[in-house]
Design a protein around this motif. Structure first.
Motif, PDB file in Angstrom:
ATOM      1  N   UNK A 151     -38.279  35.440  47.031  1.00  0.00           N
ATOM      2  CA  UNK A 151     -38.752  34.057  47.179  1.00  0.00           C
ATOM      3  C   UNK A 151     -37.584  33.091  47.388  1.00  0.00           C
ATOM      4  N   UNK A 152     -36.470  33.362  46.750  1.00  0.00           N
ATOM      5  CA  UNK A 152     -35.314  32.467  46.855  1.00  0.00           C
ATOM      6  C   UNK A 152     -34.558  32.658  48.162  1.00  0.00           C
ATOM      7  N   UNK A 153     -34.441  33.897  48.621  1.00  0.00           N
ATOM      8  CA  UNK A 153     -33.577  34.200  49.763  1.00  0.00           C
ATOM      9  C   UNK A 153     -34.328  34.226  51.095  1.00  0.00           C
ATOM     10  N   UNK A 154     -35.451  34.937  51.144  1.00  0.00           N
ATOM     11  CA  UNK A 154     -36.076  35.216  52.446  1.00  0.00           C
ATOM     12  C   UNK A 154     -36.562  33.986  53.201  1.00  0.00           C
ATOM     13  N   UNK A 155     -37.351  33.098  52.588  1.00  0.00           N
ATOM     14  CA  UNK A 155     -37.819  31.944  53.369  1.00  0.00           C
ATOM     15  C   UNK A 155     -36.687  31.038  53.836  1.00  0.00           C
ATOM     16  N   UNK A 156     -35.719  30.780  52.972  1.00  0.00           N
ATOM     17  CA  UNK A 156     -34.600  29.904  53.348  1.00  0.00           C
ATOM     18  C   UNK A 156     -33.787  30.491  54.490  1.00  0.00           C
ATOM     19  N   UNK A 157     -33.485  31.776  54.412  1.00  0.00           N
ATOM     20  CA  UNK A 157     -32.685  32.383  55.484  1.00  0.00           C
ATOM     21  C   UNK A 157     -33.490  32.487  56.775  1.00  0.00           C
ATOM     22  N   UNK A 158     -34.824  32.570  56.663  1.00  0.00           N
ATOM     23  CA  UNK A 158     -35.659  32.574  57.861  1.00  0.00           C
ATOM     24  C   UNK A 158     -35.677  31.200  58.516  1.00  0.00           C
ATOM     25  N   UNK A 163     -27.282  34.074  57.497  1.00  0.00           N
ATOM     26  CA  UNK A 163     -27.052  35.241  56.653  1.00  0.00           C
ATOM     27  C   UNK A 163     -27.315  34.867  55.193  1.00  0.00           C
ATOM     28  N   UNK A 164     -27.576  35.896  54.384  1.00  0.00           N
ATOM     29  CA  UNK A 164     -27.826  35.647  52.964  1.00  0.00           C
ATOM     30  C   UNK A 164     -26.681  34.876  52.313  1.00  0.00           C
ATOM     31  N   UNK A 165     -25.462  35.214  52.663  1.00  0.00           N
ATOM     32  CA  UNK A 165     -24.296  34.594  52.037  1.00  0.00           C
ATOM     33  C   UNK A 165     -24.191  33.106  52.291  1.00  0.00           C
ATOM     34  N   UNK A 166     -24.809  32.615  53.363  1.00  0.00           N
ATOM     35  CA  UNK A 166     -24.746  31.182  53.665  1.00  0.00           C
ATOM     36  C   UNK A 166     -25.480  30.342  52.629  1.00  0.00           C
ATOM     37  N   UNK A 167     -26.369  30.950  51.867  1.00  0.00           N
ATOM     38  CA  UNK A 167     -27.084  30.200  50.830  1.00  0.00           C
ATOM     39  C   UNK A 167     -26.158  29.766  49.702  1.00  0.00           C
ATOM     40  N   UNK A 168     -24.977  30.383  49.626  1.00  0.00           N
ATOM     41  CA  UNK A 168     -24.002  29.996  48.595  1.00  0.00           C
ATOM     42  C   UNK A 168     -23.223  28.737  48.968  1.00  0.00           C
ATOM     43  N   UNK A 169     -23.388  28.261  50.192  1.00  0.00           N
ATOM     44  CA  UNK A 169     -22.668  27.066  50.622  1.00  0.00           C
ATOM     45  C   UNK A 169     -23.168  25.832  49.883  1.00  0.00           C
ATOM     46  N   UNK A 170     -22.283  24.846  49.722  1.00  0.00           N
ATOM     47  CA  UNK A 170     -22.571  23.656  48.916  1.00  0.00           C
ATOM     48  C   UNK A 170     -23.833  22.935  49.376  1.00  0.00           C
ATOM     49  N   UNK A 171     -24.036  22.833  50.691  1.00  0.00           N
ATOM     50  CA  UNK A 171     -25.166  22.062  51.196  1.00  0.00           C
ATOM     51  C   UNK A 171     -26.529  22.673  50.867  1.00  0.00           C
ATOM     52  N   UNK A 172     -26.533  23.944  50.447  1.00  0.00           N
ATOM     53  CA  UNK A 172     -27.801  24.603  50.113  1.00  0.00           C
ATOM     54  C   UNK A 172     -28.057  24.713  48.615  1.00  0.00           C
ATOM     55  N   UNK A 173     -27.091  24.284  47.795  1.00  0.00           N
ATOM     56  CA  UNK A 173     -27.196  24.528  46.363  1.00  0.00           C
ATOM     57  C   UNK A 173     -28.310  23.736  45.679  1.00  0.00           C
ATOM     58  N   UNK A 174     -28.494  22.468  46.037  1.00  0.00           N
ATOM     59  CA  UNK A 174     -29.516  21.649  45.373  1.00  0.00           C
ATOM     60  C   UNK A 174     -30.908  22.203  45.647  1.00  0.00           C
ATOM     61  N   UNK A 175     -31.173  22.548  46.922  1.00  0.00           N
ATOM     62  CA  UNK A 175     -32.480  23.104  47.272  1.00  0.00           C
ATOM     63  C   UNK A 175     -32.704  24.440  46.579  1.00  0.00           C
ATOM     64  N   UNK A 176     -31.676  25.294  46.580  1.00  0.00           N
ATOM     65  CA  UNK A 176     -31.797  26.608  45.946  1.00  0.00           C
ATOM     66  C   UNK A 176     -32.073  26.453  44.454  1.00  0.00           C
ATOM     67  N   UNK A 177     -31.413  25.506  43.809  1.00  0.00           N
ATOM     68  CA  UNK A 177     -31.613  25.286  42.377  1.00  0.00           C
ATOM     69  C   UNK A 177     -33.056  24.882  42.075  1.00  0.00           C
ATOM     70  N   UNK A 178     -33.626  24.002  42.900  1.00  0.00           N
ATOM     71  CA  UNK A 178     -35.008  23.567  42.700  1.00  0.00           C
ATOM     72  C   UNK A 178     -35.980  24.722  42.904  1.00  0.00           C
ATOM     73  N   UNK A 179     -35.726  25.508  43.938  1.00  0.00           N
ATOM     74  CA  UNK A 179     -36.580  26.666  44.215  1.00  0.00           C
ATOM     75  C   UNK A 179     -36.581  27.622  43.028  1.00  0.00           C
ATOM     76  N   UNK A 180     -35.392  27.903  42.493  1.00  0.00           N
ATOM     77  CA  UNK A 180     -35.272  28.844  41.376  1.00  0.00           C
ATOM     78  C   UNK A 180     -35.916  28.286  40.115  1.00  0.00           C
ATOM     79  N   UNK A 181     -35.789  26.994  39.897  1.00  0.00           N
ATOM     80  CA  UNK A 181     -36.417  26.367  38.733  1.00  0.00           C
ATOM     81  C   UNK A 181     -37.933  26.555  38.794  1.00  0.00           C
ATOM     82  N   UNK A 182     -38.521  26.349  39.963  1.00  0.00           N
ATOM     83  CA  UNK A 182     -39.966  26.517  40.108  1.00  0.00           C
ATOM     84  C   UNK A 182     -40.374  27.981  39.904  1.00  0.00           C
ATOM     85  N   UNK A 183     -39.597  28.888  40.466  1.00  0.00           N
ATOM     86  CA  UNK A 183     -39.899  30.321  40.310  1.00  0.00           C
ATOM     87  C   UNK A 183     -39.857  30.715  38.838  1.00  0.00           C
TER      88      UNK A 183
END
Length: 318
Positions: free
Chosen positions: A202-209, A214-234
């Motif tokens: 849920x955290x990786x697949x939709x965002x990378x789509x 690549x999966x590793x791009x989710x570690x970039x600063x510009x994606x951290x706030x969105x990723x944090x919110x997604x994980x909080x909801x999960x």
């Protein structure tokens, strides 16, 4: 090897020697299916495939292994003899793929589902009650190369557990699979393991789509706030499901996967890029279903779901 239940259903609870030959049919020989086909065959089992391809024999090769295998495909006699059907088709294909096989199967044949996402077996409850049924999740990385061989992109762990009472007596299957491709273990609570895998997807697949990254791009600063919110909801949905997980621990687990698979392109990324239907219904869609059941708000995940569905509608070619 022919497996039979006693009237008390105790035979399957015994430990079966991992070296004893079993008849195994793999339904859906994509990357993971072929990876298991290769290793189960090399472990001494009688492996065949069932696929949409018309060839009666298919080649199975794993990169950096010295030999390829020729494996029977779509052999009805092998279905009738099957001890295990290993189902590795995509989640959205499970219902249509499994039904044509059922007339050939003994009710003692073990059905082992190993795919991304959750909820596929909910659509087959009455059917699966007849068979010992297992669910599995694996973190082994695999992808098909241009030549059709399998690149084993990352070694991982496989967890297997029973879906129904007959399935829960098949603990020995974990030993069979561990002998072929370590590490494999049995769990009494497969839903815990499936939810942890679902959270990563849920955290990786939709965002990378959506980002086509690549999966590793989710570690970039510009994606951290969105990723944090997604994980909080999960994490809130998982807690409502009775899964013992805290947001910080879940985020650490997901970050570990992002780093370990930094160069990988997720399956959903590839599906969108190639104009195919994704597994979003059984990944984020399942999360949304359970969130509604528990009355948990998940607006960021709902937004991801809608964006992927829009990309599907605009781009599906096959």
């Amino acid at each position: 090897m022919n497996i039979a239940f006693s009237t008390a259903n105790i035979i399957l609870s015994k430990t079966i020697p991992a070296a004893e030959t079993m008849n195994i049919v793999i339904l859906g020989p994509g990357a993971i299916g072929k990876l298991w086909a290769y290793h189960l065959n090399k472990a001494g089992h009688r492996v065949s495939l069932w696929s949409r391809k018309t060839e009666r024999v298919l080649s199975v090769a794993v990169e950096h292994k010295t030999e390829s295998l020729l494996v029977q495909n779509n052999n009805e006699h092998r279905l009738k003899e099957a001890d295990i059907i290993l189902i590795t088709v995509k989640a959205r294909q499970v219902e249509n793929a499994i039904h044509p096989l059922l007339p050939y199967l003994s009710q003692e044949t073990i059905l082992l589902f190993m795919h991304n996402g959750m909820g596929t077996t909910d659509l087959l409850t009455a059917t699966l009650a007849k068979y010992p049924t297992l669910l599995a999740t694996t973190s082994h990385g695999a992808m098909l190369t241009a030549s059709g061989s399998v690149a084993h992109t990352g070694r991982g762990n496989t967890i297997i557990g029973g879906l129904n009472e007959k399935g829960k007596q098949c603990r020995f299957i974990a030993d069979v699979f561990h002998h072929a491709l370590p590490n494999t273990e049995w769990t009494q609570d497969i839903y815990q393991a499936l939810w942890h895998k679902l959270s990563v997807n849920c955290a990786i697949n939709p965002l990378t789509a959506i980002l086509q990254c690549k999966n590793g791009d989710l570690a970039k600063a510009q994606n951290q706030a969105m990723l944090s919110t997604i994980i909080d909801e999960i994490s809130r949905v998982m807690q409502s499901e009775g899964i013992d997980i805290q947001k910080n621990r879940l985020r650490s687990q997901i970050n570990t996967v992002i780093q370990a698979t930094a160069e990988n392109l997720s399956s959903m990324n590839r599906d969108i890029a190639l104009g195919r239907v994704t597994e979003i219904e059984f990944i984020t869609g399942y999360l949304l279903k359970r969130a509604r059941y528990h009355n948990v708000a998940v607006p960021e995940n709902e937004k991801l779901y809608n964006q992927v569905k829009e990309l599907e509608r605009n781009g599906i070619t096959k």
